[in-house]
Design a protein around this motif. Structure first.
Motif, PDB file in Angstrom:
ATOM      1  N   GLY A 176       0.854  -1.194   0.000  1.00 32.78           N
ATOM      2  CA  GLY A 176       0.000   0.000   0.000  1.00 32.78           C
ATOM      3  C   GLY A 176       0.882   1.234   0.000  1.00 32.78           C
ATOM      4  N   PHE A 177       0.529   2.182   0.823  1.00 27.11           N
ATOM      5  CA  PHE A 177       1.277   3.439   0.856  1.00 27.11           C
ATOM      6  C   PHE A 177       1.540   3.876   2.290  1.00 27.11           C
ATOM      7  N   ALA A 178       2.536   4.733   2.438  1.00 21.61           N
ATOM      8  CA  ALA A 178       2.821   5.335   3.743  1.00 21.61           C
ATOM      9  C   ALA A 178       3.164   6.798   3.523  1.00 21.61           C
ATOM     10  N   CYS A 179       2.841   7.606   4.484  1.00 19.65           N
ATOM     11  CA  CYS A 179       3.271   9.008   4.472  1.00 19.65           C
ATOM     12  C   CYS A 179       4.801   9.029   4.405  1.00 19.65           C
ATOM     13  N   VAL A 180       5.363   9.977   3.681  1.00 19.42           N
ATOM     14  CA  VAL A 180       6.830  10.015   3.565  1.00 19.42           C
ATOM     15  C   VAL A 180       7.504  10.251   4.912  1.00 19.42           C
ATOM     16  N   PHE A 181       6.759  10.750   5.874  1.00 18.78           N
ATOM     17  CA  PHE A 181       7.352  10.991   7.191  1.00 18.78           C
ATOM     18  C   PHE A 181       7.122   9.834   8.163  1.00 18.78           C
ATOM     19  N   PHE A 182       6.525   8.757   7.665  1.00 21.07           N
ATOM     20  CA  PHE A 182       6.363   7.576   8.511  1.00 21.07           C
ATOM     21  C   PHE A 182       7.703   6.849   8.596  1.00 21.07           C
ATOM     22  N   ASP A 183       8.177   6.606   9.806  1.00 21.01           N
ATOM     23  CA  ASP A 183       9.434   5.890  10.012  1.00 21.01           C
ATOM     24  C   ASP A 183       9.145   4.391   9.899  1.00 21.01           C
ATOM     25  N   LYS A 184       9.626   3.789   8.809  1.00 23.80           N
ATOM     26  CA  LYS A 184       9.280   2.389   8.519  1.00 23.80           C
ATOM     27  C   LYS A 184       9.974   1.414   9.467  1.00 23.80           C
ATOM     28  N   VAL A 185      11.020   1.830  10.122  1.00 26.49           N
ATOM     29  CA  VAL A 185      11.723   0.964  11.075  1.00 26.49           C
ATOM     30  C   VAL A 185      11.078   1.071  12.457  1.00 26.49           C
ATOM     31  N   LYS A 186      10.919   2.287  12.928  1.00 28.98           N
ATOM     32  CA  LYS A 186      10.323   2.484  14.262  1.00 28.98           C
ATOM     33  C   LYS A 186       8.807   2.376  14.243  1.00 28.98           C
ATOM     34  N   LYS A 187       8.241   2.428  13.023  1.00 28.44           N
ATOM     35  CA  LYS A 187       6.783   2.335  12.857  1.00 28.44           C
ATOM     36  C   LYS A 187       6.042   3.470  13.575  1.00 28.44           C
ATOM     37  N   ASN A 188       6.576   4.671  13.424  1.00 28.46           N
ATOM     38  CA  ASN A 188       5.878   5.830  13.977  1.00 28.46           C
ATOM     39  C   ASN A 188       6.212   7.077  13.159  1.00 28.46           C
ATOM     40  N   CYS A 189       5.682   8.198  13.595  1.00 27.79           N
ATOM     41  CA  CYS A 189       5.863   9.449  12.844  1.00 27.79           C
ATOM     42  C   CYS A 189       7.210  10.077  13.172  1.00 27.79           C
ATOM     43  N   SER A 190       7.984  10.357  12.137  1.00 26.17           N
ATOM     44  CA  SER A 190       9.323  10.926  12.362  1.00 26.17           C
ATOM     45  C   SER A 190       9.270  12.429  12.602  1.00 26.17           C
ATOM     46  N   VAL A 191       8.098  13.025  12.402  1.00 25.25           N
ATOM     47  CA  VAL A 191       7.964  14.483  12.610  1.00 25.25           C
ATOM     48  C   VAL A 191       6.826  14.746  13.594  1.00 25.25           C
ATOM     49  N   TYR A 192       6.665  13.867  14.554  1.00 25.81           N
ATOM     50  CA  TYR A 192       5.501  13.878  15.441  1.00 25.81           C
ATOM     51  C   TYR A 192       5.203  15.248  16.034  1.00 25.81           C
ATOM     52  N   GLU A 193       6.219  15.927  16.540  1.00 24.13           N
ATOM     53  CA  GLU A 193       6.011  17.233  17.185  1.00 24.13           C
ATOM     54  C   GLU A 193       5.527  18.283  16.194  1.00 24.13           C
ATOM     55  N   ALA A 194       5.832  18.084  14.916  1.00 29.22           N
ATOM     56  CA  ALA A 194       5.490  19.092  13.907  1.00 29.22           C
ATOM     57  C   ALA A 194       4.465  18.575  12.898  1.00 29.22           C
ATOM     58  N   ARG A 195       3.759  17.511  13.261  1.00 29.36           N
ATOM     59  CA  ARG A 195       2.774  16.944  12.326  1.00 29.36           C
ATOM     60  C   ARG A 195       1.596  17.905  12.181  1.00 29.36           C
ATOM     61  N   PRO A 196       0.924  17.876  11.031  1.00 27.92           N
ATOM     62  CA  PRO A 196      -0.195  18.805  10.803  1.00 27.92           C
ATOM     63  C   PRO A 196      -1.436  18.444  11.618  1.00 27.92           C
ATOM     64  N   SER A 197      -2.385  19.356  11.669  1.00 28.19           N
ATOM     65  CA  SER A 197      -3.566  19.158  12.528  1.00 28.19           C
ATOM     66  C   SER A 197      -4.392  17.958  12.088  1.00 28.19           C
ATOM     67  N   GLN A 198      -4.381  17.626  10.807  1.00 26.46           N
ATOM     68  CA  GLN A 198      -5.120  16.428  10.369  1.00 26.46           C
ATOM     69  C   GLN A 198      -4.631  15.206  11.147  1.00 26.46           C
ATOM     70  N   CYS A 199      -3.344  15.137  11.390  1.00 26.70           N
ATOM     71  CA  CYS A 199      -2.783  14.004  12.134  1.00 26.70           C
ATOM     72  C   CYS A 199      -3.058  14.156  13.628  1.00 26.70           C
ATOM     73  N   LYS A 200      -2.961  15.384  14.121  1.00 26.99           N
ATOM     74  CA  LYS A 200      -3.175  15.612  15.557  1.00 26.99           C
ATOM     75  C   LYS A 200      -4.610  15.315  15.974  1.00 26.99           C
ATOM     76  N   THR A 201      -5.555  15.555  15.076  1.00 23.56           N
ATOM     77  CA  THR A 201      -6.960  15.389  15.445  1.00 23.56           C
ATOM     78  C   THR A 201      -7.478  13.962  15.203  1.00 23.56           C
ATOM     79  N   PHE A 202      -6.685  13.119  14.550  1.00 24.77           N
ATOM     80  CA  PHE A 202      -7.084  11.723  14.376  1.00 24.77           C
ATOM     81  C   PHE A 202      -7.235  11.094  15.754  1.00 24.77           C
ATOM     82  N   PRO A 203      -8.267  10.292  16.052  1.00 26.44           N
ATOM     83  CA  PRO A 203      -9.311   9.769  15.163  1.00 26.44           C
ATOM     84  C   PRO A 203     -10.624  10.553  15.229  1.00 26.44           C
TER      85      PRO A 203
END
Ligand code: SF4
Length: 123
Positions: free
Chosen positions: A74-101
């Motif tokens: 499938g697909f992953a956001c370019v800022f998804f850390d494929k090794v750690k399996k989390n967001c590599s820009v977590y502190e600076a992620r956009p509001s769409q990500c912050k407001t999920f779910p």
């Protein structure tokens, strides 16, 4: 446990540790980012806004969205850390990500949400 007015479910962020990032991967979709968020993310990455747009974003009629890359069929956001399996820009992620779910879309698509997020419990 997080709750939002108008939503008939709650969200346990502690579950993100065991999830593997399903909200950042899977089917292709838009990850909207506005001008203020672009400025924050560029600052976080230590690059210019123009370079951020050129390398990591694409422009649509509605605005900028974060690019995706192929991941596990499938697909992953370019800022998804494929090794750690989390967001590599977590502190600076956009509001769409912050407001999920807590998205309007999920109010009428609970099955889709439950398939995507193990941290959600119906109230
Ligand atoms: S910016 Fe971070 S939280 Fe948002 S989709 Fe990308 S990897 Fe996930």
């Amino acid at each position: 446990m997080l709750r939002e007015n108008g939503f008939n479910y709650e969200f346990d962020p502690a579950k993100c540790d065991e999830c593997g990032g399903r909200c950042c991967t899977g089917e292709s979709g838009y990850i909207w980012i506005n001008d203020d968020e672009i400025a924050v993310l560029a600052d976080f990455l230590g690059i210019s806004q123009n370079l951020l747009k050129e390398r990591f974003l694409f422009k649509t009629k509605r605005g900028y969205s974060i690019k995706e890359c192929e991941f596990q069929g499938g697909f992953a956001c370019v800022f998804f850390d494929k090794v750690k399996k989390n967001c590599s820009v977590y502190e600076a992620r956009p509001s769409q990500c912050k407001t999920f779910p807590f998205w309007e879309h999920f109010k009428n698509n609970l099955r889709e949400l439950q398939a995507e997020c193990i941290g959600v419990n119906l109230l």
